[in-house]
Enzyme design. Structure first.
Site, PDB file in Angstrom:
ATOM      1  N   ASN B 381     -13.174  -5.649   8.390  1.00  0.00           N
ATOM      2  CA  ASN B 381     -13.777  -4.609   9.219  1.00  0.00           C
ATOM      3  C   ASN B 381     -14.910  -5.179  10.076  1.00  0.00           C
ATOM      4  OD1 ASN B 381     -14.914  -2.359  10.348  1.00  0.00           O
ATOM      5  ND2 ASN B 381     -15.030  -1.184   8.460  1.00  0.00           N
ATOM      6  N   ASP B 382     -16.073  -5.389   9.480  1.00  0.00           N
ATOM      7  CA  ASP B 382     -17.238  -5.765  10.277  1.00  0.00           C
ATOM      8  C   ASP B 382     -17.027  -7.058  11.076  1.00  0.00           C
ATOM      9  OD1 ASP B 382     -18.520  -3.538   9.337  1.00  0.00           O
ATOM     10  OD2 ASP B 382     -19.441  -4.577   7.643  1.00  0.00           O
ATOM     11  N   VAL B 383     -16.251  -7.991  10.532  1.00  0.00           N
ATOM     12  CA  VAL B 383     -16.056  -9.269  11.226  1.00  0.00           C
ATOM     13  C   VAL B 383     -15.179  -9.126  12.467  1.00  0.00           C
ATOM     14  CG1 VAL B 383     -16.411 -10.657   9.175  1.00  0.00           C
ATOM     15  CG2 VAL B 383     -14.093  -9.965   9.776  1.00  0.00           C
ATOM     16  N   THR B 384     -14.637  -7.902  12.720  1.00  0.00           N
ATOM     17  CA  THR B 384     -13.822  -7.695  13.918  1.00  0.00           C
ATOM     18  C   THR B 384     -14.505  -6.733  14.886  1.00  0.00           C
ATOM     19  OG1 THR B 384     -12.688  -5.762  12.983  1.00  0.00           O
ATOM     20  CG2 THR B 384     -11.721  -7.922  12.541  1.00  0.00           C
TER      21      THR B 384
END
Lengths: 97, 460
Positions: B381-384
């Site tokens: 999630n956050d890494v995209t």
């Protein structure tokens, strides 16, 4: 002559720089096995635990603490090396068909 | 024999260095493990032979128990549980160092000052890493809540506690005969370890695990100063620097500093801003997803912690095979902090027999997203989140991300629209090119596989 402390500090300094250089080159693919391998290596504290436990006239306290320390360190050594090898065996370059 | 053991130690230390050097490539890595094993065996045998060993029953029993515990841990532990096992072994290693320090202090408190200083550092680091790693393990095993546990004046309390422990340590160095202070010192160190880790959230675990790794190594290193053993210094320093490098890599990959990870309680502050208005998203069925994959020529799969939770690695491997058989180019984009420890995703995917030359790191893969037909995000999630690039107000602004939004089509397998760990809404999900595939990662990938028609090539 250098004192024990000075020699040990030299060794520490050089080993840290060497470690930084060597580890920097480790492939990010292998960061998990690297961590379990360094874990096993740092369980070298088992040497200290053996010296404490096996000393002549060791008190009961020394023996009990040493016993727990050896058990913990040996668990790390055995599981650390074996699981690192188990992980590394999984890394294959090409499919065998 | 007394002299010989020092030469044995030198060879052991050299083998440990080689062991780590050979880890630089998967081709030589197993040789590295072997070198490490030999080094360890030599060091232990040398130690036992060089000194007159009293209490051998104690030592033998400890070796047997340790071995009996170690073998099943290594072979039964599933690969998804590797972060927990790693945290546990940090705890064991640190405990061993701390207890040796304790025993040495009670054996002879009147030692040169520098020995006592090293001894206090050894026990302080050892005990705090012991309880800290147990907390990390509890969080990873989900016995403890993964969200940060915070209270008022937390940082002040923690720093105060650490300062108090350090002050007691100094006092013990100056007046070592006050042995009654030692248990207080040890207790404060143990307590500090607990308080240090409870405010840290699950997404920060990769950094924390690496940092604990470093502390455990430094504790063993300090033991080398106490026992006047250079090999211990070297092995501990190697472990310490390894943990340090890994934690720096993890911090950089999150665009955060050490202090921010340790004292920032990430994920807590953001929950307030997480009240986001409902925005429309496009969702798709497994059938539609299969058709899009079928029609593509290159696919990049972006795995995250959700993949580990859903145990979907073997299903993904089937999807990888099915697509590769159709001549579709499939790669995996690995963000450095994907998962719960450094390299977590690589191990999981390697376990599922995905060849490692298909696992590509962030810096190398980011230029490829713009040419790729489909980016399939599974459990990340956050890494995209493109907000890290565009939105200066976002708490993750500046964090290096995978440029998933540059792909022609983005597909995201996700259970629901609930925001990710950091509680930040992901703009990626609302793009016109994004299709949300709602469901469990493992079940959804199975459904896609069922919808992929049997290719002609498979009939060969």
């Amino acid at each position: 002559m250098l004192s024990n402390l000075e020699t040990a500090l030299y060794v520490f300094m050089l080993a840290t720089f060497l470690g930084l250089e060597v580890i920097r080159k480790v492939s990010p693919l292998l960061h998990t096995p690297l961590m379990s391998l360094t874990n096993a290596i740092s369980a070298i504290s088992v040497v200290g635990a053996i010296l404490i436990t096996s000393a002549q006239g060791a008190t009961l306290l020394s023996k009990v603490l040493g016993f727990i320390a050896i058990t913990a360190a040996v668990t790390n050594i055995v599981s650390g090396y074996l699981i690192t090898d188990r992980m590394l065996k999984m890394f294959k370059r090409r499919e065998k068909r | 024999m007394e002299h010989l053991v020092h030469y044995i130690y030198i060879v052991s230390a050299a083998l440990f260095v080689l062991s780590l050097k050979w880890m630089n490539s998967p081709v030589t890595a197993r040789r590295g493990v072997f070198a490490g094993e030999i080094g360890m065996l030599m060091a232990i045998t040398g130690t036992l032979l060089a000194h007159q060993v009293f209490n051998w029953q104690w030592i033998l029993a400890a070796f047997l128990i340790g071995t009996a515990a170690g073998i099943p841990i290594a072979y039964i532990m599933p690969m998804t549980a590797v972060p927990q096992r790693t945290a546990m072994s940090h705890a064991c290693g640190a405990l061993a160092a701390a207890l040796v320090g304790t025993a040495e202090f009670y054996r002879e408190p009147n030692q040169p000052k520098y020995v006592l200083v090293a001894l206090m550092i050894e026990t302080l680091l050892g005990f705090l890493t012991f309880t800290g790693s147990l907390m990390a393990m509890g969080k990873l095993q989900e016995i403890l809540p993964q969200r940060p546990i915070t209270y008022r004046n937390q940082n002040l309390t923690n720093l105060g506690l650490l300062a108090l422990a350090a002050a007691l340590g100094v006092r013990l160095v100056l007046v070592p005969t006050d042995t009654w202070l030692f248990p207080v010192f040890a207790g404060l160190s143990l307590l500090f370890g607990v308080l240090l880790i409870i405010p840290i959230g699950g997404a920060d675990m990769p950094t924390v695990i690496a940092l604990l790794n470093s502390y455990a190594g430094l504790s063993a290193c300090a033991m080398g100063f106490v026992l006047d053993n250079r090999m211990l210094v070297i092995a501990g320093a190697l472990d310490g620097s390894s943990g340090l490098i890994l934690s720096i890599i993890m911090c950089k990959a999150m665009n955060r500093s050490f202090t921010n990870v340790l004292f920032g309680a990430f994920g807590q502050i953001q929950t307030k801003t997480a009240a986001v208005e409902q925005r429309p998203v496009r969702s798709a069925s497994a059938e539609e997803a299969a058709a899009i994959l079928e029609g593509s020529s290159s696919v990049i799969i972006v795995p995250g912690y959700g993949l580990a939770v859903a145990q979907a690695q073997h299903k993904i491997r089937e999807l990888f095979d099915a697509l590769m058989r159709r001549g579709i180019d499939v790669k995996f984009a690995i963000h450095p902090v994907a998962g719960r420890m450094p390299g977590h995703m690589n191990v999981l995917l390697a376990e599922a027999d995905i060849p490692y030359d298909r696992l590509v790191g962030m810096e190398d893969i980011n230029s490829e997203f713009s040419q790729c037909d489909v980016a399939l995000v599974i459990g990340a999630n956050d890494v995209t989140n493109p907000a890290a690039r565009n939105d200066k107000t976002s708490p993750i602004y500046g964090m290096p991300i995978l440029d998933v939004d540059k792909a022609h089509t983005v597909m995201v397998i996700k259970r629901s629209m609930r925001p990710g760990f950091a509680g930040i809404d992901n703009d990626l999900y609302y793009l016109d090119k994004t299709l949300m595939l709602f469901g469990d990662a493992k079940a959804f990938v199975s459904d896609i596989l069922k919808e992929l028609p049997v290719p002609l090539a498979a009939a060969r």
